[in-house]
Design a protein around this motif. Structure first.
Motif, PDB file in Angstrom:
ATOM      1  N   THR A  93     -19.365  46.881  19.350  1.00  0.00           N
ATOM      2  CA  THR A  93     -19.013  47.282  17.985  1.00  0.00           C
ATOM      3  C   THR A  93     -17.662  47.972  18.014  1.00  0.00           C
ATOM      4  O   THR A  93     -17.413  48.814  18.879  1.00  0.00           O
ATOM      5  N   ASP A  94     -16.787  47.600  17.100  1.00  0.00           N
ATOM      6  CA  ASP A  94     -15.504  48.297  16.951  1.00  0.00           C
ATOM      7  C   ASP A  94     -15.776  49.527  16.090  1.00  0.00           C
ATOM      8  O   ASP A  94     -15.595  49.506  14.876  1.00  0.00           O
ATOM      9  N   ASP A  95     -16.253  50.588  16.741  1.00  0.00           N
ATOM     10  CA  ASP A  95     -16.712  51.761  15.994  1.00  0.00           C
ATOM     11  C   ASP A  95     -15.607  52.441  15.200  1.00  0.00           C
ATOM     12  O   ASP A  95     -15.852  52.955  14.107  1.00  0.00           O
ATOM     13  N   SER A  96     -14.396  52.463  15.729  1.00  0.00           N
ATOM     14  CA  SER A  96     -13.311  53.134  14.998  1.00  0.00           C
ATOM     15  C   SER A  96     -13.004  52.432  13.682  1.00  0.00           C
ATOM     16  O   SER A  96     -12.750  53.088  12.668  1.00  0.00           O
ATOM     17  N   THR A  97     -13.035  51.108  13.681  1.00  0.00           N
ATOM     18  CA  THR A  97     -12.822  50.365  12.425  1.00  0.00           C
ATOM     19  C   THR A  97     -13.989  50.603  11.472  1.00  0.00           C
ATOM     20  O   THR A  97     -13.797  50.818  10.266  1.00  0.00           O
ATOM     21  N   PRO A 144     -10.056  35.671  13.072  1.00  0.00           N
ATOM     22  CA  PRO A 144     -10.565  34.619  13.938  1.00  0.00           C
ATOM     23  C   PRO A 144     -12.058  34.805  14.149  1.00  0.00           C
ATOM     24  O   PRO A 144     -12.572  35.910  14.132  1.00  0.00           O
ATOM     25  N   SER A 145     -12.751  33.690  14.389  1.00  0.00           N
ATOM     26  CA  SER A 145     -14.205  33.722  14.448  1.00  0.00           C
ATOM     27  C   SER A 145     -14.733  34.552  15.606  1.00  0.00           C
ATOM     28  O   SER A 145     -15.878  34.941  15.624  1.00  0.00           O
ATOM     29  N   LEU A 148     -15.500  44.862   7.968  1.00  0.00           N
ATOM     30  CA  LEU A 148     -16.709  45.515   8.469  1.00  0.00           C
ATOM     31  C   LEU A 148     -17.576  44.532   9.247  1.00  0.00           C
ATOM     32  O   LEU A 148     -18.128  44.863  10.295  1.00  0.00           O
ATOM     33  N   TYR A 149     -17.697  43.321   8.725  1.00  0.00           N
ATOM     34  CA  TYR A 149     -18.528  42.314   9.383  1.00  0.00           C
ATOM     35  C   TYR A 149     -18.019  42.020  10.788  1.00  0.00           C
ATOM     36  O   TYR A 149     -18.783  42.012  11.768  1.00  0.00           O
ATOM     37  N   TYR A 150     -16.720  41.798  10.913  1.00  0.00           N
ATOM     38  CA  TYR A 150     -16.161  41.462  12.220  1.00  0.00           C
ATOM     39  C   TYR A 150     -16.086  42.668  13.156  1.00  0.00           C
ATOM     40  O   TYR A 150     -15.971  42.515  14.372  1.00  0.00           O
ATOM     41  N   PHE A 176     -12.192  41.847   1.160  1.00  0.00           N
ATOM     42  CA  PHE A 176     -11.393  42.040   2.375  1.00  0.00           C
ATOM     43  C   PHE A 176     -12.050  43.075   3.284  1.00  0.00           C
ATOM     44  O   PHE A 176     -12.201  42.861   4.485  1.00  0.00           O
ATOM     45  N   PHE A 177     -12.452  44.220   2.697  1.00  0.00           N
ATOM     46  CA  PHE A 177     -13.054  45.259   3.524  1.00  0.00           C
ATOM     47  C   PHE A 177     -14.436  44.850   4.020  1.00  0.00           C
ATOM     48  O   PHE A 177     -14.832  45.212   5.135  1.00  0.00           O
TER      49      PHE A 177
END
Length: 472
Positions: A418-422, A18-19, A409-411, A404-405
C-alpha cells in the motif's frame, strides 16, 4: 522515454495511471527527519540539511473549506455514467473508454444529437470564488447548449467533506482528553481517534494551542512520543494546517535524492488559484526557499514548464464558457498534436495551464468532434512520462475532480503493498472538501466502497482512524 503499449490494447479507463499501479515512495516523513512538526500557533518544519531560517511565526491561513467542488445532489444518478464494467469494455471509436465526465455519446467524431454535449452527464461548474451558474453565449453553428446547472447550496456552504466542524466545540476539554489518553502507562488510542476524526482542521489548531496553554507542553511532540508508524503519520498530518501540509508535502517530494513527481503533480495540478498562492507563500516563509527554484532544480523539460505554470496560481476562473474559444482551442490542440508530425508541447501547456476548468471541459468535447478521438487519448499518444501525467491530471480535474482522486486512492491500495503516504495525503487533504463525492465515484468506478478497500488494506488503529475519517 516510457515505452507504451498500443492504445487499442488498453482496456482499463483511460490508461492513467498504468495498470501496475503507483510505486510506493520512500518513507514519509523520512527517517531521522520526522522529529519536529508545527507546534501550536506557529509553523516549524522537519530539520533539513543546511538548515533554514526560523519559521515566520503565526498560523498560516488554512485553505478555505468551501473550495467549491460539486455537491452530491449535482452528480448524476448512478446510471448516468457508464455501467459497472464499462471501464473494461470495448473502447469507443476514439480508441479507449472515457474518463468519467468525458463525452460518451454515439462515439467520438459523431456529430452530437440535440442540444448539449452529445448527451453525456455533466458535473456542475466547479466554483472557486463563489462563481454563479455559467452564462453561456451562442454556440457556433446556432445550437445553444443547455446552461450548466447552478451550484448546489452545499458547495457554497462547504459541506462536501466527511469531516465537519464539531458543534459545542471546547478546545480545552479536547486538550484534557488527549492529555489523559497519553498520561501514565500505555496510550488510549481510541480516545485520540475520537477527537481528531471529529474535529475540523481549524479546531485541531485550537486544541494544539489550548494544550500548550494548559500543560506547557507541545501536543505534537507528546503525540510523537506515544505513536508510531502509519497512525503517527496520519495523526500528525491531521494536526498540520492544511496549507502547510501541502507545502510540507511538496518540500519532501523534492528533498534529498530523487523526486516524487506524482506528489508534485497531484498537488500543483489540482488545487485552486487561492490554494496555490497560499502554498507558494507558505513554502517561502516556512522553509526559506523559493518553490520555483526547487522545481527547476528537481525537474526538467516540458514537465518543469508545466509545474512552473501551475505555481503561478493564475488559471482563468471565470465560470462562463466561451464555446467559440473552446472550438478554436480544440483546433489549435489538434494541429499541435494529432494533426502534425511531432508535437508542439508549448501549445498544450498554454491551453491547459490557463483556461478555466469549465472551459477545458467544453474544449474536450469540441476536440472529440474535430479529432475523432478524445483529448486524453491524444495526450497519451503525443506525450509520455511526467508531463503526460500532469496534462492528464489537469483534464481529469476539469472533467471530474472527485474521479481523479478516487483513481489515485484505488491505485495506492491496488496490488501488493500500500502506498500509505498517498492514501494518507488524499484522505486528509480532501476530508473537508470533497471526500463525500470521492467515495461516490470510487464505488461507481470500482464496484466496491472506499471503506471496504481501506479495511482490507490496513490494520489496527491506523485502519480505525482512516475509517473514522472516511465513514461508511
Amino acid at each position: 522515454m516510457l515505452e507504451k503499449e498500443p492504445i487499442q490494447q488498453k482496456m482499463a479507463y483511460p490508461g492513467y495511471p498504468p495498470s501496475d499501479g503507483y510505486p510506493a515512495f520512500p518513507g514519509y516523513p523520512p527517517t531521522g527527519q520526522e522529529s519536529v512538526y508545527p507546534p501550536a500557533g506557529q509553523y516549524t518544519y522537519p530539520s533539513v540539511p543546511g538548515g533554514y531560517p526560523p519559521a515566520g511565526g503565526g498560523t498560516y491561513p488554512a485553505a478555505p473549506p468551501n473550495a467549491g467542488y460539486p455537491g452530491a445532489a449535482a452528480y448524476p444518478a448512478p446510471g448516468g455514467y457508464p455501467a459497472p464494467g464499462g471501464y473494461s469494455g470495448i473502447p469507443q471509436a476514439g480508441g479507449m473508454p472515457p474518463y468519467p465526465g468525458a463525452p460518451t455519446g454515439p462515439g467520438f467524431g459523431v456529430p452530437p444529437s440535440g442540444p448539449g454535449f452529445g448527451g453525456y452527464p455533466q458535473p456542475p461548474a466547479q466554483s472557486y470564488a463563489g462563481g454563479g451558474p455559467a452564462q453561456i453565449p451562442g454556440y457556433p453553428g446556432g445550437q445553444a447548449p443547455s446552461p450548466m446547472p447552478s451550484l448546489p447550496a452545499a458547495v457554497v456552504q462547504g459541506t462536501q467533506g466527511t469531516i465537519q466542524a464539531a458543534s459545542n466545540f471546547d478546545a480545552g476539554r479536547d486538550a484534557e482528553i488527549l492529555r489523559k489518553a497519553m498520561k501514565g502507562f500505555g496510550t488510549d488510542e481510541q480516545a485520540i481517534i475520537n477527537v481528531v476524526a471529529n474535529r475540523s482542521n481549524d479546531q485541531r489548531q485550537k486544541i494544539k494551542a489550548a494544550f500548550k496553554t494548559m500543560y506547557g507542553k507541545d501536543l505534537i511532540k507528546d503525540l510523537k512520543s506515544e505513536l508510531s508508524g502509519n497512525v503517527e503519520e496520519l495523526i500528525l498530518a491531521l494536526f498540520m494546517p492544511s496549507t502547510y501540509y501541502d507545502a510540507w508535502s511538496l518540500r519532501h517530494a523534492m528533498k534529498g535524492v530523487g523526486t516524487q513527481e506524482r506528489v508534485l503533480t497531484e498537488i500543483l495540478c489540482t488545487r485552486t488559484n487561492q490554494e496555490i498562492r497560499e502554498i507558494v507563500n507558505c513554502y517561502k516563509s516556512e522553509f526559506g526557499r523559493d518553490i520555483e527554484h526547487d522545481i527547476r532544480a528537481d525537474t526538467s523539460g516540458h514537465y518543469e514548464r508545466l509545474l512552473i505554470s501551475m505555481c503561478q496560481g493564475n488559471r482563468d476562473e471565470n465560470q462562463t464558457v466561451d464555446y467559440q474559444k473552446a472550438q478554436e482551442d480544440a483546433q489549435r490542440l489538434y494541429q499541435a498534436g494529432e494533426g502534425k508530425l511531432g508535437t508542439d508541447e508549448s501549445c498544450f501547456n498554454m491551453v491547459l495551464a490557463s483556461r478555466s476548468f469549465p472551459q477545458l471541459k467544453a474544449t474536450v468535447e469540441a476536440y472529440s468532434r474535430i479529432a475523432n478521438r478524445d483529448l486524453l487519448s491524444s495526450i497519451d499518444r503525443e506525450f509520455s512520462g511526467n508531463v503526460e501525467r500532469g496534462l492528464k491530471t489537469i483534464l481529469q480535474c476539469a472533467l471530474n475532480r472527485p474521479a481523479f482522486f478516487a483513481e489515485r486512492l484505488y491505485y495506492a491500495m491496488k496490488g501488493a503493498g500500500t502506498d500509505d503516504s498517498t492514501l494518507i495525503r488524499i484522505i486528509v487533504t480532501r476530508s473537508e472538501i470533497d471526500l463525500v463525492q470521492i467515495k461516490q465515484m470510487f464505488t461507481q468506478m470500482y464496484q466496491k466502497t472506499l471503506a471496504t478497500m481501506i479495511a482490507s488494506d490496513t490494520s489496527g488503529d491506523y485502519r480505525r482512524l482512516l475509517l473514522a475519517i472516511v465513514g461508511q
